[in-house]
Design a protein around this motif. Structure first.
Motif, PDB file in Angstrom:
ATOM      1  N   PRO A   1       0.813  -1.216   0.000  1.00 18.69           N
ATOM      2  CA  PRO A   1       0.000   0.000   0.000  1.00 18.69           C
ATOM      3  C   PRO A   1       0.843   1.261   0.000  1.00 18.69           C
ATOM      4  CG  PRO A   1      -0.862  -1.588   1.569  1.00 18.69           C
ATOM      5  CD  PRO A   1       0.456  -2.122   1.100  1.00 18.69           C
ATOM      6  N   GLY A   2       0.503   2.194  -0.887  1.00 21.04           N
ATOM      7  CA  GLY A   2       1.199   3.462  -0.970  1.00 21.04           C
ATOM      8  C   GLY A   2       2.435   3.447  -1.845  1.00 21.04           C
ATOM      9  N   VAL A   3       2.852   2.269  -2.304  1.00 17.49           N
ATOM     10  CA  VAL A   3       4.054   2.144  -3.131  1.00 17.49           C
ATOM     11  C   VAL A   3       3.638   1.701  -4.530  1.00 17.49           C
ATOM     12  CG1 VAL A   3       6.286   1.018  -3.429  1.00 17.49           C
ATOM     13  CG2 VAL A   3       5.440   1.526  -1.122  1.00 17.49           C
ATOM     14  N   LYS A   4       3.815   2.588  -5.501  1.00 18.73           N
ATOM     15  CA  LYS A   4       3.400   2.280  -6.862  1.00 18.73           C
ATOM     16  C   LYS A   4       4.504   1.623  -7.699  1.00 18.73           C
ATOM     17  CE  LYS A   4      -0.120   5.908  -7.205  1.00 18.73           C
ATOM     18  NZ  LYS A   4      -0.653   7.023  -8.019  1.00 18.73           N
ATOM     19  N   ALA A   5       5.717   1.576  -7.173  1.00 17.13           N
ATOM     20  CA  ALA A   5       6.843   1.074  -7.958  1.00 17.13           C
ATOM     21  C   ALA A   5       7.005  -0.441  -7.888  1.00 17.13           C
ATOM     22  CB  ALA A   5       8.133   1.742  -7.482  1.00 17.13           C
ATOM     23  N   THR A   6       6.184  -1.120  -7.098  1.00 19.23           N
ATOM     24  CA  THR A   6       6.302  -2.575  -6.963  1.00 19.23           C
ATOM     25  C   THR A   6       5.914  -3.244  -8.276  1.00 19.23           C
ATOM     26  OG1 THR A   6       5.694  -2.376  -4.635  1.00 19.23           O
ATOM     27  CG2 THR A   6       5.635  -4.580  -5.604  1.00 19.23           C
ATOM     28  N   GLU A   7       6.793  -4.081  -8.791  1.00 15.31           N
ATOM     29  CA  GLU A   7       6.572  -4.662 -10.109  1.00 15.31           C
ATOM     30  C   GLU A   7       5.715  -5.923 -10.079  1.00 15.31           C
ATOM     31  OE1 GLU A   7      10.264  -5.337 -12.060  1.00 15.31           O
ATOM     32  OE2 GLU A   7      10.736  -3.191 -12.263  1.00 15.31           O
ATOM     33  N   ASP A   8       5.833  -6.726  -9.044  1.00 17.78           N
ATOM     34  CA  ASP A   8       5.125  -7.995  -9.030  1.00 17.78           C
ATOM     35  C   ASP A   8       3.986  -7.992  -8.021  1.00 17.78           C
ATOM     36  OD1 ASP A   8       6.772  -7.876  -6.856  1.00 17.78           O
ATOM     37  OD2 ASP A   8       7.845  -9.747  -7.251  1.00 17.78           O
ATOM     38  N   GLY A   9       3.188  -9.042  -8.045  1.00 22.00           N
ATOM     39  CA  GLY A   9       2.058  -9.162  -7.138  1.00 22.00           C
ATOM     40  C   GLY A   9       2.378 -10.052  -5.958  1.00 22.00           C
ATOM     41  N   TRP A  10       1.717  -9.821  -4.838  1.00 16.88           N
ATOM     42  CA  TRP A  10       2.033 -10.569  -3.619  1.00 16.88           C
ATOM     43  C   TRP A  10       1.694 -12.058  -3.760  1.00 16.88           C
ATOM     44  CZ3 TRP A  10      -1.416 -13.510  -0.989  1.00 16.88           C
ATOM     45  CH2 TRP A  10      -2.783 -13.233  -1.155  1.00 16.88           C
ATOM     46  N   LEU A  11       0.683 -12.377  -4.555  1.00 12.27           N
ATOM     47  CA  LEU A  11       0.304 -13.776  -4.697  1.00 12.27           C
ATOM     48  C   LEU A  11       1.366 -14.533  -5.495  1.00 12.27           C
ATOM     49  CD1 LEU A  11      -1.908 -15.660  -3.811  1.00 12.27           C
ATOM     50  CD2 LEU A  11      -3.209 -15.082  -5.857  1.00 12.27           C
ATOM     51  N   ASN A  12       2.005 -13.858  -6.443  1.00 12.57           N
ATOM     52  CA  ASN A  12       3.123 -14.471  -7.148  1.00 12.57           C
ATOM     53  C   ASN A  12       4.313 -14.649  -6.208  1.00 12.57           C
ATOM     54  OD1 ASN A  12       5.722 -14.364  -8.941  1.00 12.57           O
ATOM     55  ND2 ASN A  12       4.074 -14.840 -10.362  1.00 12.57           N
ATOM     56  N   ARG A  13       4.578 -13.625  -5.388  1.00 10.57           N
ATOM     57  CA  ARG A  13       5.710 -13.714  -4.453  1.00 10.57           C
ATOM     58  C   ARG A  13       5.495 -14.808  -3.413  1.00 10.57           C
ATOM     59  NH1 ARG A  13       5.067  -8.033  -4.627  1.00 10.57           N
ATOM     60  NH2 ARG A  13       4.242  -7.993  -2.496  1.00 10.57           N
ATOM     61  N   SER A  14       4.238 -15.116  -3.112  1.00 15.00           N
ATOM     62  CA  SER A  14       3.976 -16.156  -2.115  1.00 15.00           C
ATOM     63  C   SER A  14       4.422 -17.530  -2.595  1.00 15.00           C
ATOM     64  CB  SER A  14       2.486 -16.188  -1.763  1.00 15.00           C
ATOM     65  OG  SER A  14       1.713 -16.697  -2.833  1.00 15.00           O
ATOM     66  N   LEU A  15       4.649 -17.672  -3.902  1.00 14.56           N
ATOM     67  CA  LEU A  15       5.099 -18.942  -4.455  1.00 14.56           C
ATOM     68  C   LEU A  15       6.600 -19.150  -4.328  1.00 14.56           C
ATOM     69  CD1 LEU A  15       2.983 -18.834  -7.727  1.00 14.56           C
ATOM     70  CD2 LEU A  15       2.774 -20.603  -5.977  1.00 14.56           C
ATOM     71  N   HIS A  16       7.351 -18.083  -4.055  1.00 11.24           N
ATOM     72  CA  HIS A  16       8.812 -18.147  -4.090  1.00 11.24           C
ATOM     73  C   HIS A  16       9.382 -19.250  -3.204  1.00 11.24           C
ATOM     74  CE1 HIS A  16       8.776 -14.801  -6.622  1.00 11.24           C
ATOM     75  NE2 HIS A  16       9.229 -13.855  -5.842  1.00 11.24           N
ATOM     76  N   SER A  17       8.877 -19.383  -2.017  1.00 12.30           N
ATOM     77  CA  SER A  17       9.467 -20.307  -1.040  1.00 12.30           C
ATOM     78  C   SER A  17       8.593 -21.525  -0.778  1.00 12.30           C
ATOM     79  CB  SER A  17       9.737 -19.565   0.277  1.00 12.30           C
ATOM     80  OG  SER A  17      10.641 -18.503   0.077  1.00 12.30           O
ATOM     81  N   LEU A  18       7.692 -21.834  -1.697  1.00 12.03           N
ATOM     82  CA  LEU A  18       6.869 -23.021  -1.544  1.00 12.03           C
ATOM     83  C   LEU A  18       7.525 -24.199  -2.245  1.00 12.03           C
ATOM     84  CD1 LEU A  18       3.216 -21.776  -2.144  1.00 12.03           C
ATOM     85  CD2 LEU A  18       4.432 -22.055   0.005  1.00 12.03           C
ATOM     86  N   PRO A  19       7.420 -25.386  -1.675  1.00 11.91           N
ATOM     87  CA  PRO A  19       7.984 -26.565  -2.350  1.00 11.91           C
ATOM     88  C   PRO A  19       7.205 -26.891  -3.609  1.00 11.91           C
ATOM     89  CG  PRO A  19       6.667 -27.215  -0.460  1.00 11.91           C
ATOM     90  CD  PRO A  19       6.764 -25.718  -0.407  1.00 11.91           C
ATOM     91  N   GLU A  20       7.930 -27.247  -4.668  1.00 13.12           N
ATOM     92  CA  GLU A  20       7.289 -27.670  -5.907  1.00 13.12           C
ATOM     93  C   GLU A  20       6.626 -29.032  -5.684  1.00 13.12           C
ATOM     94  OE1 GLU A  20       6.898 -26.394  -8.855  1.00 13.12           O
ATOM     95  OE2 GLU A  20       8.261 -24.678  -8.959  1.00 13.12           O
ATOM     96  N   LEU A  21       5.534 -29.267  -6.385  1.00 10.15           N
ATOM     97  CA  LEU A  21       4.907 -30.575  -6.340  1.00 10.15           C
ATOM     98  C   LEU A  21       5.740 -31.558  -7.160  1.00 10.15           C
ATOM     99  CD1 LEU A  21       1.173 -29.602  -6.802  1.00 10.15           C
ATOM    100  CD2 LEU A  21       2.327 -30.262  -4.723  1.00 10.15           C
ATOM    101  N   PRO A  22       5.621 -32.854  -6.876  1.00 12.89           N
ATOM    102  CA  PRO A  22       6.403 -33.847  -7.614  1.00 12.89           C
ATOM    103  C   PRO A  22       6.214 -33.752  -9.129  1.00 12.89           C
ATOM    104  CG  PRO A  22       5.373 -34.846  -5.698  1.00 12.89           C
ATOM    105  CD  PRO A  22       4.836 -33.449  -5.795  1.00 12.89           C
TER     106      PRO A  22
END
Length: 414
Positions: A132-153
């Motif tokens: 909130p309040g920052v317009k320069a953020t390039e990606d979305g939080w839901l995409n970032r939530s995938l960064h540290s999740l284990p991949e499925l087999p």
């Protein structure tokens, strides 16, 4: 411009349909680990675009000021579906009542973004970027939530999906994600003459690409899309009692359920529903708001029933860019406000409770003297789902600049 996976996924509208009889490609993926796929944790995010009127959705019928400020559009006490003696549901949310009674539905009131903007565009951007309040953020939080999740087999190409013709802001970023369009926009089984050119274009883009990332997993994506597009969506039968209303939102959630039930490894899913901006003739128990609430609640209730046992590992969270003014305006509507209401449904949800601190509706308690004040940051609600349900412990990366620690969670997950 070279075709990268991110550019391709962001600009391609892919129609994907699930099947009742799973093709060989999907059977192989499912059989890779039946137990793993059955215990796959999923987060589904629903965006109510247009600024939903939280005060007429979850009604504070125990507060007299609510009725004083909304003489023509209030929800009468004898029409409210009472929840706890103070809050109640709009009568058009009747499909939610069984979920509430079974403790699979929780509510967070006076929630939202702390940014004071009343611009739909800016507010939605902030809610989707998670900054909130920052317009320069390039990606979305839901995409970032995938960064540290284990991949499925199966390393599923359908790990993150959005229902729509293009990838939304919330899922834009470095992690692969698919936009799944309505099946009526594309041919299925060769019956639409436009289907073959679309397929050829997709394949041509893939073959001509020199991007190693696209070649690494793009072939699987292409094969999956081809297989799913070749199946007749009419073969899919929703679970008994899962009565989706006709329309974009209901159709989208039905497709989402098909993808999840096909064991494609969906971990993140997103859909949105518009029609919440009611400046004129909002209505009370009937009218514009009542109509969109019926579509909203019937679709989500059908989705819940359709998932069956898979609902036990699914959490659904709803959000809207901001709420509406506490007082009705001169046109029997409401204007852009501040805090709002969020719904959380799912198997692990400790439902049957309204979470968050209620700020009150007295004049001295209103934000800027006109809106419901915010007491729960939306990132607190979403962060708990990402941390406790999906298992991503790096919330400082998902919601940068926001102090989001487990000690501050609402504890709506069991």
């Amino acid at each position: 411009m070279p075709i990268t996976r991110r550019v391709f996924l962001s600009n391609s509208a892919l129609a994907v349909v699930g099947t009742a009889a799973i093709p060989a490609f999907l059977t192989r993926a499912a059989n890779a680990s039946v137990e793993a796929s059955s215990r796959n944790k999923r987060l589904v995010v629903i965006f109510q675009r247009g600024a939903a009127d939280g005060l007429n959705i979850v009604v504070p019928h125990g507060e007299q000021a609510y009725y004083a400020m909304r003489p023509s559009i209030n929800i009468p006490r004898n029409s409210v579906i009472d929840l706890n003696g103070f809050f109640g549901l709009h009568p058009s949310l009747a499909p939610f009542q069984p979920l509430w009674n079974q403790c699979h539905l929780a509510i967070v009131h006076a929630a939202g973004s702390p940014d004071p903007t009343r611009s739909h565009f800016d507010a939605q951007d902030f809610m989707e970027s998670g900054t909130p309040g920052v317009k320069a953020t390039e990606d979305g939080w839901l995409n970032r939530s995938l960064h540290s999740l284990p991949e499925l087999p199966a390393n599923s190409a359908f790990r993150a999906v959005a229902l729509g013709a293009s990838l939304p802001r919330i899922l834009s970023g470095s992690e692969p994600a698919l936009a799944v369009n309505n099946v009526s926009d594309f041919g299925v089984g060769g019956r639409n003459p436009n289907a073959v050119p679309i397929s050829n274009t997709f394949e041509a883009m893939y073959e001509q690409s020199v991007d190693s990332v696209l070649h690494g997993t793009g072939q699987q994506t292409f094969e999956a899309v081809k297989v799913l597009k070749s199946a007749d969506p009419a073969k899919y039968a929703a679970a008994p009692g899962a009565n989706y209303p006709r329309g974009r939102f209901g159709d989208g959630l039905k497709q989402m359920a098909q993808l999840i039930k096909a064991n494609l490894g969906v971990q993140i899913a997103f859909a949105d529903i518009g029609g919440w901006d009611h400046h004129v003739n909002e209505g009370s128990t009937q009218g514009q708001l009542a109509n969109v609430l019926s579509d909203f609640s019937q679709s989500l209730a059908a989705f819940w029933i359709d998932l069956g046992d898979l609902a036990e590992d699914t959490v659904v969270v709803t959000m809207s860019e901001f709420g509406r003014t506490a007082r009705e305006n001169g046109n029997r509507g409401t204007d852009h406000g501040h805090a709002n209401v969020m719904f959380i449904m799912g198997g692990p949800v400790k439902g049957g409770k309204v979470y968050g601190r209620w700020p009150g509706l007295d004049q001295s308690q209103l934000n800027e003297g006109r809106d419901l004040a915010l007491t729960t940051d939306f990132r607190r609600v979403l962060g708990e789902a990402v941390y406790a349900h999906l298992g991503n412990k790096k919330l400082d990366q998902v919601f940068p600049g926001f102090q989001n620690q487990p000690a501050g969670f609402l504890r709506y997950l069991g």
